[in-house]
Design a protein around this motif. Sequence first.
Motif, PDB file in Angstrom:
ATOM      1  N   UNK A   1      57.996 -22.256  94.001  1.00  0.00           N
ATOM      2  CA  UNK A   1      57.756 -22.592  95.411  1.00  0.00           C
ATOM      3  C   UNK A   1      56.541 -23.499  95.499  1.00  0.00           C
ATOM      4  N   UNK A   2      56.625 -24.523  96.340  1.00  0.00           N
ATOM      5  CA  UNK A   2      55.470 -25.395  96.572  1.00  0.00           C
ATOM      6  C   UNK A   2      54.973 -25.178  97.996  1.00  0.00           C
ATOM      7  N   UNK A   3      53.661 -25.037  98.133  1.00  0.00           N
ATOM      8  CA  UNK A   3      53.071 -24.817  99.456  1.00  0.00           C
ATOM      9  C   UNK A   3      51.854 -25.717  99.627  1.00  0.00           C
ATOM     10  N   UNK A   4      51.882 -26.515 100.692  1.00  0.00           N
ATOM     11  CA  UNK A   4      50.714 -27.325 101.049  1.00  0.00           C
ATOM     12  C   UNK A   4      49.984 -26.642 102.202  1.00  0.00           C
ATOM     13  N   UNK A   5      48.688 -26.382 102.010  1.00  0.00           N
ATOM     14  CA  UNK A   5      47.845 -25.809 103.071  1.00  0.00           C
ATOM     15  C   UNK A   5      46.713 -26.790 103.341  1.00  0.00           C
ATOM     16  N   UNK A   6      46.598 -27.249 104.586  1.00  0.00           N
ATOM     17  CA  UNK A   6      45.549 -28.229 104.878  1.00  0.00           C
ATOM     18  C   UNK A   6      44.177 -27.569 104.850  1.00  0.00           C
ATOM     19  N   UNK A   7      43.145 -28.410 104.797  1.00  0.00           N
ATOM     20  CA  UNK A   7      41.788 -27.884 104.601  1.00  0.00           C
ATOM     21  C   UNK A   7      41.335 -26.975 105.733  1.00  0.00           C
ATOM     22  N   UNK A   8      41.953 -27.103 106.921  1.00  0.00           N
ATOM     23  CA  UNK A   8      41.558 -26.248 108.043  1.00  0.00           C
ATOM     24  C   UNK A   8      42.113 -24.839 107.924  1.00  0.00           C
ATOM     25  N   UNK A   9      43.174 -24.671 107.098  1.00  0.00           N
ATOM     26  CA  UNK A   9      43.768 -23.350 106.903  1.00  0.00           C
ATOM     27  C   UNK A   9      44.772 -22.953 107.960  1.00  0.00           C
ATOM     28  N   UNK A  10      45.160 -23.886 108.837  1.00  0.00           N
ATOM     29  CA  UNK A  10      46.128 -23.557 109.887  1.00  0.00           C
ATOM     30  C   UNK A  10      47.529 -24.088 109.602  1.00  0.00           C
ATOM     31  N   UNK A  11      47.633 -25.172 108.849  1.00  0.00           N
ATOM     32  CA  UNK A  11      48.924 -25.823 108.657  1.00  0.00           C
ATOM     33  C   UNK A  11      49.499 -25.491 107.286  1.00  0.00           C
ATOM     34  N   UNK A  12      50.743 -24.994 107.268  1.00  0.00           N
ATOM     35  CA  UNK A  12      51.463 -24.679 106.033  1.00  0.00           C
ATOM     36  C   UNK A  12      52.752 -25.490 106.004  1.00  0.00           C
ATOM     37  N   UNK A  13      52.954 -26.212 104.903  1.00  0.00           N
ATOM     38  CA  UNK A  13      54.202 -26.949 104.676  1.00  0.00           C
ATOM     39  C   UNK A  13      54.805 -26.435 103.376  1.00  0.00           C
ATOM     40  N   UNK A  14      56.086 -26.091 103.404  1.00  0.00           N
ATOM     41  CA  UNK A  14      56.789 -25.609 102.211  1.00  0.00           C
ATOM     42  C   UNK A  14      57.758 -26.674 101.721  1.00  0.00           C
ATOM     43  N   UNK A  15      58.039 -26.626 100.439  1.00  0.00           N
ATOM     44  CA  UNK A  15      59.056 -27.501  99.844  1.00  0.00           C
ATOM     45  C   UNK A  15      60.006 -26.627  99.043  1.00  0.00           C
TER      46      UNK A  15
ATOM     47  N   UNK B   1      47.334  -6.370 115.147  1.00  0.00           N
ATOM     48  CA  UNK B   1      48.294  -5.282 115.348  1.00  0.00           C
ATOM     49  C   UNK B   1      49.494  -5.439 114.421  1.00  0.00           C
ATOM     50  N   UNK B   2      49.909  -4.363 113.759  1.00  0.00           N
ATOM     51  CA  UNK B   2      51.102  -4.382 112.920  1.00  0.00           C
ATOM     52  C   UNK B   2      50.881  -5.090 111.602  1.00  0.00           C
ATOM     53  N   UNK B   3      51.930  -5.096 110.775  1.00  0.00           N
ATOM     54  CA  UNK B   3      51.831  -5.718 109.457  1.00  0.00           C
ATOM     55  C   UNK B   3      52.234  -7.175 109.464  1.00  0.00           C
ATOM     56  N   UNK B   4      52.878  -7.611 110.528  1.00  0.00           N
ATOM     57  CA  UNK B   4      53.307  -9.012 110.623  1.00  0.00           C
ATOM     58  C   UNK B   4      53.435  -9.384 112.097  1.00  0.00           C
ATOM     59  N   UNK B   5      53.077 -10.610 112.437  1.00  0.00           N
ATOM     60  CA  UNK B   5      53.255 -11.081 113.814  1.00  0.00           C
ATOM     61  C   UNK B   5      53.334 -12.601 113.825  1.00  0.00           C
ATOM     62  N   UNK B   6      53.618 -13.154 114.982  1.00  0.00           N
ATOM     63  CA  UNK B   6      53.839 -14.594 115.085  1.00  0.00           C
ATOM     64  C   UNK B   6      52.585 -15.389 114.775  1.00  0.00           C
ATOM     65  N   UNK B   7      51.424 -14.895 115.200  1.00  0.00           N
ATOM     66  CA  UNK B   7      50.178 -15.612 114.923  1.00  0.00           C
ATOM     67  C   UNK B   7      49.987 -15.781 113.427  1.00  0.00           C
ATOM     68  N   UNK B   8      50.159 -14.695 112.658  1.00  0.00           N
ATOM     69  CA  UNK B   8      49.987 -14.757 111.211  1.00  0.00           C
ATOM     70  C   UNK B   8      50.924 -15.791 110.591  1.00  0.00           C
ATOM     71  N   UNK B   9      52.184 -15.783 111.016  1.00  0.00           N
ATOM     72  CA  UNK B   9      53.191 -16.627 110.386  1.00  0.00           C
ATOM     73  C   UNK B   9      53.058 -18.103 110.738  1.00  0.00           C
ATOM     74  N   UNK B  10      52.484 -18.416 111.893  1.00  0.00           N
ATOM     75  CA  UNK B  10      52.497 -19.808 112.348  1.00  0.00           C
ATOM     76  C   UNK B  10      51.130 -20.462 112.501  1.00  0.00           C
ATOM     77  N   UNK B  11      50.056 -19.671 112.490  1.00  0.00           N
ATOM     78  CA  UNK B  11      48.738 -20.273 112.708  1.00  0.00           C
ATOM     79  C   UNK B  11      47.675 -19.847 111.691  1.00  0.00           C
TER      80      UNK B  11
END
Length: 816
Positions: free
Chosen positions: A603-617, A688-698
């Motif tokens: 799996x390839x993952x690009x994470x920008x220096x700010x830590x908010x943007x994730x791009x997968x290939x 809250x919880x083990x997973x949420x939208x904020x974690x997955x997208x921001x």
Amino acid sequence: MKAIIMAGGKGTRLRPITCSIPKPMLPVMNIPLIEHIINLLKKHGIVDIGITLMFLPQRITSYFGDGSKWGVRLHYFTEEKPMGTAGSILSTSSFIDGTFVIISGDCITDLDLAQAIEYHRLKQAMATLVLTREENPVNFGIVATDSNGYIAGFLEKPSRCEVFSDTINTGIYVLEPEIFNHIDHDKPSDFSRDLFPVLLDKGHPLAGFVTYDYWSDIGTVESYLNTHCDIFNLKVESSFGKNKYGDNIIIGRSTIIEPTAVINGPCLIGSNCYIGHGTVIGSYSVIGNNCFIEEQTSIKRSILMSNCSIGRGCELRGSILGNKVRLMHYVSCYENAVVGDECVIHERSIIKPNIRIWPRKIVGSLSVVDRNIVWVSRYKPELFSQDGLTGTVNVDITPEFASRLGSAYGSVLGQGKSIVISSDDSNASSLFKYAFISGLMSVGIKVNNICEAPVPLSRQAVRLLQAAGGVHVKRSSESADKLEIDFFDKYGADADSSVAKSIESIFYKEDFLRCRAQSILDINNIGDLSDWYLRHLLERTDTGCIREKACPSVLLVSNGESMLSFIRNIFKELGIPIGGEMLVREFDSKNIRSVEHFLSADLTAFIDRSGEKLILVDSYGQVIDGNLFFLLTSYILLQSIPRCNIVSPMNMTSQLERIAARHGGTIKRVKASKHAILKELMKSDIYDGTINQYMLQFDAAASLAKIIEFMCRHETTLDNILKFLPAYHLRHKSVLCSFDSIGKVMRIVLSEDNTAKQLCDGIRISLKNSWVLIIPDANKPLLHIYTEGNTGREAELLMEKYINKIKEVCISQAAH
């Protein structure tokens, strides 16, 4: 018939000329604004007039008295505290005994009130709003009406991307007395923001009377000057003088004009003035009463209030001078400059364009005034764009700029408040951060300084430390020479646009709070928060599953060295194998794929220096970004938490609703911006919880960890997960459209055919199996068009149809 004139305004945007007078007493053609309104009401037979007062009420009551001099009966109602436009009229309820008119005391209009009143009675409405067309409606409240002339929706002072019409609210209303029963007595209430939307929700009829008579809101220096020009050009019915002197030149009583002076009409010169030899009074100029203008002076398109003294050889171009201003010899004052009451400008000084000088200031000889002296805004580009605050280091963003910006932000928050400030690992970011901190401390702000941190950690620190807000400084993704400054609210979400406007206003007005020396607080330097972040992530991640199952190895790519180190340390504790690391300037999928094959990473993952943007290939080289990434993370969330709610931007594919329906989930649509989504998500506990939208997208680090955890738990691959996502056909294009045409375009699109429309973010048109979304750009003369269809061809045809419509309206507008 009775009328209420709202005259409590301070006129802050017009300062310094409104420092010592309420805005309704500002002279237009040497007559107070409110006097023009009283004359209009009397012309239409309305002589019982109530006036609501607050700021400097005695200036109005002492001038007008009981109103008998003007042939009207005046009644005054003074507010004890600001209660909003609607709340301000509560005290007049005993005065009103039938249908009545509300009119603002700070506009110029020749509106036919009789027509508006007749229209109100015809529509049998509780309230009738007088509306007009405005080419650039962003500084006004915009209104949508239906085909029968009733109000369908409001938006007060929209941003450019929210404009859906060029029809605006003039602040003139015809009301029934029952309106008082719906105004909140306990808190401030505004007509457009509070009262009218409530009446609309309750089903009360609100009518919209569109007038083509002249109307001008005197809200800025530019509109103040332009309104005078409109009056001179006879665009508005106005009786502003009787004694003629040549061609459309009005001269007051006892004024002396030397024979060699040149007076070019149209212009107005007040009573008891002196105009010296060789002086030129140019077109569109207004000279107040008791002004003394020496020889060889040139005045063009300028306004002088009463009792001004202008020395020999002065030059005024498009300027405004307050009362009792003294210009010594050979002073030059240029376009849109404003000099407050009782200022003295000494010999051969130059006041540059758009400068504001606060009342009672003294400017020394030979000065060149190129920045505001103490108060009020200059002409400026906006500090904040749709993407926040950005600029080039040591060009746009200097240490001095940073310190002033810190003082402005601190002044918005207030003394004693606490904020979190952080930056990335660049020296330029640190330079700005510490200069910014100096400004915060000068206001008495408690500063929590985090040395280096990614953006998600900074957002969470704001919540953890219960701060009033936060700031993060980082290098721009566009250029290493630029910085981006993010402002957070108390929840860690992006600060609201109203905060940005307040910062901007105080920054340019230089209206900074300054605390006493003993109120300057220590800086709370906080060490590395990575351990705290890791602890919380470990508590919410099934590391046993990751270690026991066949965990995919990851090729980590970033444009920040510190970000690679941050992820490396976290993944080591989570048990996620790293197949390799790659430091790049920018994301390039082709180069990254060749390295991935060489390292045999899964799996390839690009994470920008700010830590908010994730791009997968994926293994086929497909880049998973934007809409596809949003669908992927939403699918993972719905699989993990069935029946959950997902916050989605308006321009996201409608396939999202279909995915949610299969899992019993719901979709809440918000404006098409990161800020709008974050604001909604941050209302809940992001821990809250083990997973949420904020974690997955921001939060890119947490998102990658949770995606890998999901793959391990379900013993699947990224390629297989993508197979469960439906295909979609979404298109996006931008069309040039002048700012003056945007409102008209949106109104025409809104009014045509009977398709279902939403006004949440621009205009969304829902068709049978497709939709169109049109959003004005916040900063550029562009309209963004999004279309989705069952097929790519259908989406493209829709796009072509609406682009052609917009171009037709723009061409028609340009022709006129």
